[in-house]
Design a protein around this motif. Structure first.
Motif, short mmCIF file in Angstrom:
data_model
loop_
_atom_site.label_atom_id
_atom_site.label_comp_id
_atom_site.label_asym_id
_atom_site.label_seq_id
_atom_site.Cartn_x
_atom_site.Cartn_y
_atom_site.Cartn_z
N ALA A 161 33.87 38.11 42.00
CA ALA A 161 33.39 39.26 42.08
C ALA A 161 34.30 40.56 42.34
N GLY A 162 35.55 39.99 42.69
CA GLY A 162 36.59 41.12 42.66
C GLY A 162 36.98 41.72 41.21
N ILE A 163 36.86 40.55 40.10
CA ILE A 163 37.32 41.01 38.71
C ILE A 163 36.05 41.72 38.37
N ALA A 164 34.88 41.54 38.61
CA ALA A 164 33.59 42.28 38.26
C ALA A 164 33.69 43.82 38.57
N ALA A 165 34.21 44.03 39.73
CA ALA A 165 34.37 45.35 40.62
C ALA A 165 35.58 46.02 39.97
N SER A 166 36.70 45.19 39.24
CA SER A 166 37.63 46.23 38.57
C SER A 166 37.29 46.91 37.27
N LYS A 167 38.16 47.81 37.09
CA LYS A 167 38.04 48.44 35.64
C LYS A 167 38.02 47.55 34.75
N ASP A 191 38.80 46.08 30.95
CA ASP A 191 39.97 45.95 30.09
C ASP A 191 41.15 46.78 30.85
N PRO A 192 41.79 45.96 31.83
CA PRO A 192 42.66 46.81 32.62
C PRO A 192 43.81 47.33 31.81
N PHE A 193 44.44 46.88 30.65
CA PHE A 193 45.55 47.07 29.80
C PHE A 193 45.17 48.65 29.47
N TYR A 194 43.83 48.88 29.11
CA TYR A 194 43.60 50.37 28.69
C TYR A 194 42.93 51.01 29.73
N SER A 195 42.95 50.71 31.20
CA SER A 195 42.40 51.51 32.28
C SER A 195 43.35 51.75 33.33
N GLY A 196 44.63 51.96 32.75
CA GLY A 196 45.75 52.37 34.03
C GLY A 196 46.79 51.10 34.27
N TYR A 197 46.48 49.90 33.73
CA TYR A 197 47.11 48.85 34.43
C TYR A 197 48.33 48.34 33.23
N ALA A 198 48.36 49.04 32.05
CA ALA A 198 49.52 48.50 30.96
C ALA A 198 50.89 48.47 31.72
N GLY A 199 51.39 47.26 31.70
CA GLY A 199 52.67 46.84 32.46
C GLY A 199 52.62 46.82 33.95
N LEU A 200 51.55 46.79 34.55
CA LEU A 200 51.42 46.69 35.89
C LEU A 200 50.28 45.36 36.45
N VAL A 242 46.32 42.48 39.82
CA VAL A 242 45.76 41.23 40.41
C VAL A 242 45.61 41.45 42.01
N TYR A 243 46.69 42.27 42.56
CA TYR A 243 46.55 42.82 43.96
C TYR A 243 45.29 43.53 44.21
N ASP A 244 44.93 44.27 43.10
CA ASP A 244 43.76 45.20 43.57
C ASP A 244 42.52 44.10 43.18
N VAL A 245 42.55 43.35 42.46
CA VAL A 245 41.29 42.42 42.08
C VAL A 245 41.16 41.55 43.52
N TYR A 246 42.08 40.97 44.13
CA TYR A 246 42.15 40.36 45.37
C TYR A 246 41.67 41.11 46.50
N ALA A 247 42.31 42.49 46.56
CA ALA A 247 41.70 43.21 47.51
C ALA A 247 40.23 43.49 47.28
N ALA A 248 39.85 43.93 46.26
CA ALA A 248 38.21 44.24 46.05
C ALA A 248 37.54 42.99 46.51
N ALA A 249 37.98 41.65 46.38
CA ALA A 249 37.58 40.46 46.76
C ALA A 249 37.64 40.03 48.27
N GLY A 250 38.35 41.11 48.93
CA GLY A 250 38.61 40.83 50.46
C GLY A 250 39.73 39.56 50.63
N LEU A 251 40.43 39.38 49.80
CA LEU A 251 41.47 38.12 49.73
C LEU A 251 42.79 38.81 49.81
N PRO A 252 43.66 37.95 50.69
CA PRO A 252 45.06 38.40 50.79
C PRO A 252 45.86 38.12 49.71
N CYS A 253 46.74 38.92 49.25
CA CYS A 253 47.62 38.74 47.97
C CYS A 253 49.05 39.12 48.41
#
Length: 206
Positions: free
Chosen positions: A80-86, A88-97, A102-113
């Motif tokens: 669900a966290g992946i589905a809520a993320s942008k 193709d992350p490389f082209y959505s501001g996460y290139a090199g990040l 993964v922190y944002d995906v887990y946060a969107a899923a309500g999980l600690p990272c």
């Protein structure tokens, strides 16, 4: 009669040429299929050959032995966290990040990272070095099986982490059925293809 012989000879030559062309096409198709299978093949179940870092840069042992596709509440939340993320992350501001993604995906899923300064340090502090990779878990870069060397971002200056004094490494998420997603290109890769590029340093659920 001469015309018939000539026609038969021409027909035989054409048949042979056509057969040769068909053989070339089948051979090329087979090679393409093998390349495609290598890049997007199924999950690996056998133990990988020695993944110890000769320089001792990654503490402990990290041996890829396979994956666990058991569906759990954890894996559903990560999905669900992946589905809520942008997309193709490389082209959505996460290139090199990758660590931030993964922190944002887990946060969107309500999980600690256990996000740290970089993926390399996160893996050193949190990665399980043995066992099957669970669905939804983070997967960390490490020693590349084909070279026996630690993945170090091709020594790009921008990928050097000044906080821990090491190249940042890479991290993705295992999503099941033998595939990993992350802020790399392509977004979706087989576990084998991912490890062949980034190596393997273990997995973690946070």
């Amino acid at each position: 009669m001469k015309k018939i012989k000539k026609w038969l000879l021409m027909g035989s030559a054409g048949f042979l040429a056509g057969g040769f062309l068909l053989l070339l096409v089948v051979t090329a198709a087979g090679a393409f299929a093998e390349d495609l299978s290598a890049a997007f093949g199924g999950r690996r179940t056998g133990a990988a050959a020695g993944n110890m870092d000769p320089a001792g840069n990654v503490p402990g042992k990290a041996t890829y032995v396979g994956v666990d596709d058991t569906e759990t509440d954890f894996s559903r939340r990560v999905a669900a966290g992946i589905a809520a993320s942008k997309p193709d992350p490389f082209y959505s501001g996460y290139a090199g990040l990758c660590e931030l993604w993964v922190y944002d995906v887990y946060a969107a899923a309500g999980l600690p990272c256990n996000g740290t300064c970089c993926a390399y340090n996160h893996g050193v502090l949190s990665a399980q070095k043995e066992g099957l990779i669970p669905k939804g878990a983070l997967i960390f870069s490490g020693v590349i099986p084909s070279t026996g060397k630690l993945y170090e971002n091709n020594h790009r200056a921008g990928a050097f982490c000044n906080t821990c004094g090491h190249y940042a490494g890479h991290v993705g998420i295992y999503v099941g059925n033998g595939y990993v997603v992350g802020s790399q290109v392509p977004f979706l890769q087989s576990v084998d293809a991912w490890i062949s590029v980034y190596g393997y340093g273990g997995w973690a659920r946070r």
